[in-house]
Structure formats: C-alpha cells, structure tokens
Design a protein around this motif. Structure first.
Motif, mmCIF file in Angstrom:
data_model
loop_
_atom_site.group_PDB
_atom_site.id
_atom_site.type_symbol
_atom_site.label_atom_id
_atom_site.label_comp_id
_atom_site.label_asym_id
_atom_site.label_seq_id
_atom_site.Cartn_x
_atom_site.Cartn_y
_atom_site.Cartn_z
ATOM 1 N N UNK A 168 7.259 9.895 12.309
ATOM 2 C CA UNK A 168 7.480 11.315 12.124
ATOM 3 C C UNK A 168 7.318 11.917 10.510
ATOM 4 N N UNK A 169 7.741 10.984 9.874
ATOM 5 C CA UNK A 169 7.724 11.432 8.299
ATOM 6 C C UNK A 169 6.309 11.391 8.023
ATOM 7 N N UNK A 170 5.210 10.427 8.297
ATOM 8 C CA UNK A 170 3.964 10.867 8.082
ATOM 9 C C UNK A 170 3.300 12.044 8.653
ATOM 10 N N UNK A 171 4.035 12.605 9.678
ATOM 11 C CA UNK A 171 3.400 13.857 10.404
ATOM 12 C C UNK A 171 4.394 15.184 9.907
ATOM 13 N N UNK A 172 5.128 14.983 8.915
ATOM 14 C CA UNK A 172 5.807 15.894 8.367
ATOM 15 C C UNK A 172 6.819 16.480 9.445
ATOM 16 N N UNK A 173 7.388 15.483 9.980
ATOM 17 C CA UNK A 173 8.619 15.990 10.927
ATOM 18 C C UNK A 173 8.117 16.347 12.154
ATOM 19 N N UNK A 174 6.788 16.343 12.649
ATOM 20 C CA UNK A 174 6.372 16.573 13.911
ATOM 21 C C UNK A 174 6.925 15.701 14.893
ATOM 22 N N UNK A 175 7.536 16.004 15.871
ATOM 23 C CA UNK A 175 7.999 15.273 16.972
ATOM 24 C C UNK A 175 7.252 14.940 18.069
ATOM 25 N N UNK A 176 6.459 13.803 18.150
ATOM 26 C CA UNK A 176 5.857 13.405 19.405
ATOM 27 C C UNK A 176 6.400 12.337 20.354
ATOM 28 N N UNK A 177 7.688 11.957 19.742
ATOM 29 C CA UNK A 177 8.441 10.755 20.584
ATOM 30 C C UNK A 177 8.434 11.040 22.156
ATOM 31 N N UNK A 178 8.540 12.105 22.642
ATOM 32 C CA UNK A 178 8.480 12.317 24.107
ATOM 33 C C UNK A 178 7.215 12.197 24.693
ATOM 34 N N UNK A 179 6.259 12.214 24.004
ATOM 35 C CA UNK A 179 4.823 12.141 24.551
ATOM 36 C C UNK A 179 4.663 10.581 24.562
ATOM 37 N N UNK A 180 4.950 9.810 23.313
ATOM 38 C CA UNK A 180 4.741 8.473 23.391
ATOM 39 C C UNK A 180 5.543 7.863 24.409
ATOM 40 N N UNK A 181 6.941 8.120 24.721
ATOM 41 C CA UNK A 181 7.753 7.627 25.728
ATOM 42 C C UNK A 181 7.052 7.766 26.955
ATOM 43 N N UNK A 182 6.597 8.808 27.399
ATOM 44 C CA UNK A 182 5.999 9.158 28.592
ATOM 45 C C UNK A 182 4.782 8.283 29.029
#
Length: 507
Positions: free
Chosen positions: A452-466
């Motif tokens: 998330x730090x590397x992507x300037x705070x963009x949150x893709x955790x939900x997609x990874x989890x799915x």
C-alpha cells in the motif's frame, strides 16, 4: 417449543402483530410465505438513508470532486452488490440463515471463526449507525446523545424481537416516508437550493480545504470504490436471512436481479447525493446537511427531513441487531446446544443492544471518520469469508448440501473443516501487506502495509483477499468426496430435516 413456535410466528395481544419464533432453525416449505416482489424494495431501503449519504462525504474529504465520487461510489456499490445478491439466492434454496450454511465450509464448530468476523460487522455497523444519529440530532435539535443512543438501540431491538415479517413491513413504510423527501432534496440540490449556506460548514474545515481543490486522484477514487464495495459486501453475511422465507423454487436469476437492482440503485443515488452535499455545502454530517437544505425550502421542512430520516433509519438498526442475534445464537449453538425459541432470540437481542450502547457511548471521535475506518476494517474481515462461501456454493458443491448435517458436529461436514479455515486465514494474511488504514480526521496512518505504501496508499487488499481466499479454497476442495456427499443428500427429505432440527433444539 409451543405449537405456535413450530408454526413460525405468534400473535401478540390478539391484534395481528406477528412475532417470529424461528431463528437459526430450518424454515419448512409450508411456511415460506414471503414474496419475490418484496426483495427489491427491501434492499432498496437497505441503502436508502442518511448513512449511505455519509459515504458520499469520503471522496470530497480526500479532494475528489462530486462527479468522480459518485462514479467511484457507484462502481463500488455495484461490485459489492454482485456478492450480496448471489448470497441472497441461497436463502430460498436452503431455508436457513446464512451463517448456519457456512458450517459446510468451516465445520460445525469451526464456523466460529467466520461468526466472529460477521458479529464484528453487525455490532460495528450499529455503533456507527447510532453515533451518526447522536451527532446529527445533537447538532440539529440539541438532544442529549446518551438519550438518543438509548432510544435508537431500544427501537431497533424491539423491531428485531418481532422479527422477519414486522421488519419487512417497517421497511415498506420507511420507504414510503423517505422516498418523496429524498427526491425533494435531490431536486433542490439540482436547482442550487442551500448552496453557500454556513449551517453545515462550521465543522467542515477539512472538507472545505479539500473541496477547494476538488478534482481527481487515484488514491481517493480507489478509496471511494473500496468503501462502496465494502458497504454492500457487508450485506453478504445476512442477506439470505431475509430471503429464506421465499418458496424454495424461487427463480434464482429473478431474485439476484431484484436484490442487485434494489441495493445498487439506492446506493448510487445516496452516495451521489452525499457527494454533492459535501461539495456544495461542505457538509460533514448528513442530518445537519438535510436540515440545512430543508430549511431553505420552507419553514419546518428541515426538521421534518431530519425526523423522518431518523425514523426511517430505525429498521436498519433492527436489521443489524436481528442478524447479530442469529450469528450469536449460531455461535453458542456450535458449542452448546440451545433451543431456538423466542426467549433465546429476545435474550440475544438484549445482549447485542447492550453491547452496542456501551461501545457507542465509550468511543469518541467524528462520525464520518469513524465510518470510513470501520468500513475499511469490515471489508478486510468479510472478504475472505465471502470468497470461501461463494466458491463453495457455486463452484464446488453447486448448491447441493445435506441440510440435516448442519445441525450435528458428527455429520459429513464435521466439527472443523480445515479447508475453509485455512483458506480464510491464508486470504486474510495475503491482504495484510496491502492494508491501508488511515484516520481521515487527523490524516494519521493507523496501519499501512508495504505494498500500500508503494502504491501511495491505494487500497487493493480487498481484491487480493477475494482472489487468494477463493482460489485457495477451490484448490483445497479438490480432495472433497462430493459423490459420497451426494449419496447422503439423496436420502434426506424435508421430514428428516424438520425432525433433525427439532431433535437438535431439544438436545
């Protein structure tokens, strides 16, 4: 149980007020009295309230324009509703609450892992719900926050005690009351009514500063998308709780379509309304903003808007309380057999309402900031579960379950299902480096993972989890002996199901 309890409902006071007696048990086909036509309006109201309006404040608070906020929120809402609607189709096919069915993936006792996640969501939602009502009514009418919290929790708890049928009726009347008023507010905004007022701006420094440079940025857009998605994915653990009274052979396609259209249309409308309120009025509190717009229309309109909005929102508090009750009873029953009677339901509702009150009165902070942080956390906990449940239902077992075996730890699903538990934990662990939890009120990072730090705070955790949880479960499930399960399923009739649930309750 009494004969009335086996019949599913009881009449209170001889006045035709139906009190549901079913809870975590099977709904016999003879009692499937709900109608498909009720599902669309029910889930339309599920998002048609000032809580959803508040979600539209998030984008502008991060510098996103109202137009981009509406688009991001709409796409997120529609994405989340896909999962919600497919879960809803399980209700009539199974005749069971959602979390009982999850015993197939996690085991009779192992389902406690998923239950903890969903109970956190239901209770947390109501904490935020009541907090928003408290802050709004204090600003508009100067009412005591503690008194408002008690009244809201009691009203929601009472509706939850009456249960399924009364709640459907409450949703219907709430929709009739709120629809014309929110339509009026929308038209008023389109014609510029209320623009430039200061009533809602006194506490809006952050929103105003961001709004002065409103435009587009990926972090805010993805955040708005994720919050919209999480908002409707949050319905996944309990949408089938309100469709399980539909006839077993209800069209799956029609039911999914009704839920999808109802929830996504109202969600998009309300998030868009919130975005424009935030941009034009620098609003940070939905009830205060509605009062401001109404006051510009005619004397007393603002107060009417606020009162009707809060009254129309009480069924939503009941919705969360009711499903939290089912989740709590399922959890207790997984370790110690309980009778699913009205007494158990009332006791669970009282306990949940008390927890909500304690949390609401002890947690400080801005309502919208609390809302944003909670929705992000909620998505993290729910995503691995929804992935496991849907993959199992639609791709592994394809809707074929031995219902009687949900009520015993010695059945084909066992006490612990390592596949589901492992997939949930692997999916959750894979999300951690992508977490982006930030306190929007102060701008302070609570926890931001490496990626998330590397992507300037963009949150893709939900997609990874799915992806990770769903794929992990699918691979692990390749070793299931589905042919042996099918042989068991073919021997089970509805009489067996009713006998098993009755025996389970009396154990």
């Amino acid at each position: 149980m009494t004969p009335h309890e086996h019949a599913g409902i009881a009449t209170a006071g001889g006045e035709g007020v139906e009190i549901e007696s079913h809870s975590i048990d099977y709904i016999p086909e003879s009692e499937r009295h709900a109608k498909l036509s009720s599902q669309g309006p029910f889930w339309f109201l599920g998002n048609f309230h000032f809580f959803t309006i508040s979600i539209g404040f998030v984008g502008p608070s991060m510098g996103l324009s109202a137009g981009w906020t509406t688009l991001g929120g709409a796409l997120g809402i529609m994405f989340g509703t896909i999962f919600m609607a497919f879960h809803g189709s399980q209700g009539p096919e199974m005749g069971l609450p959602q979390m009982i069915q999850s015993r197939a993936q996690f085991g009779y006792r192992g389902v406690a892992l998923a239950l903890l996640a969903t109970l956190f969501v239901f209770v947390g939602f109501n904490v935020v719900n009541v907090s928003l009502i408290m802050s709004g009514l204090k600003e508009v009418f100067g009412l005591s926050p503690a008194l408002v919290a008690v009244v809201a929790a009691v009203a929601g708890g009472l509706l939850a005690v009456f249960g399924h049928d009364v709640m459907h009726k409450a949703f219907k009347w709430a929709l009739i009351a709120t629809l014309p008023l929110y339509a009026l507010v929308t038209l008023a905004l389109l014609f510029g009514v209320g623009k430039g007022g200061a009533g809602a701006a006194s506490a809006a420094t952050a929103v105003s500063a961001a709004g002065a440079h409103a435009g587009f940025n990926w972090v805010a857009f993805i955040t708005q998308f994720a919050i919209g998605a999480s908002y409707n994915i949050s319905y996944a653990p309990y949408v089938s709780d309100y469709s399980r009274y539909l006839p077993k052979h209800t069209s799956r396609a029609k039911l999914i379509s009704a839920i999808f259209l109802g929830a996504s249309l109202s969600g998009t409308w309300m998030i868009g309304l919130g975005a424009w309120l935030a941009q034009q009025l620098q609003a940070t509190d939905a009830l205060v903003a509605l009062n401001q717009v109404g006051a510009k229309l005619f004397p007393g309109c603002g107060a009417i808007l606020v009162v009707v909005s809060v009254a129309g929102f009480l069924p939503i508090i009941a919705l969360n309380t009711y499903s939290a009750m089912l989740t709590l009873l399922t959890g207790v029953d997984s370790f110690r057999k309980i009778q699913p009677t009205r007494r158990a339901r009332v006791g669970a509702v009282l306990a949940i309402s008390a927890i909500v009150l304690v949390c609401t009165l002890s947690i400080p902070g801005n309502g919208v900031a609390l809302l944003n942080t909670f929705l992000v956390l909620m998505l993290y906990f729910l995503v691995p579960w929804t992935a496991v449940n849907l993959v199992d239902y639609f791709f592994v077992r394809k809707g074929r379950y031995a219902i009687t075996h949900f009520f015993t730890p010695n059945g084909i699903y066992g006490a612990w299902q390592v596949r589901g538990i492992a997939a949930y934990l692997v999916g959750f662990a894979a999300m951690i480096p992508f977490f982006s939890i930030v306190d929007n009120e102060s701008g302070k990072e609570i926890f931001v993972g490496y990626f998330a730090h590397q992507m300037s705070g963009v949150d893709l955790a939900w997609l990874v989890g799915l992806i990770v949880a769903g794929a992990t479960y699918y691979v692990l499930s390749r070793s299931l002996d589905l042919s042996a399960e099918e042989k068991v399923i073919r021997t089970i009739g509805e009489r067996d199901i009713l006998a098993m649930t009755r025996q389970s309750a009396e154990h």
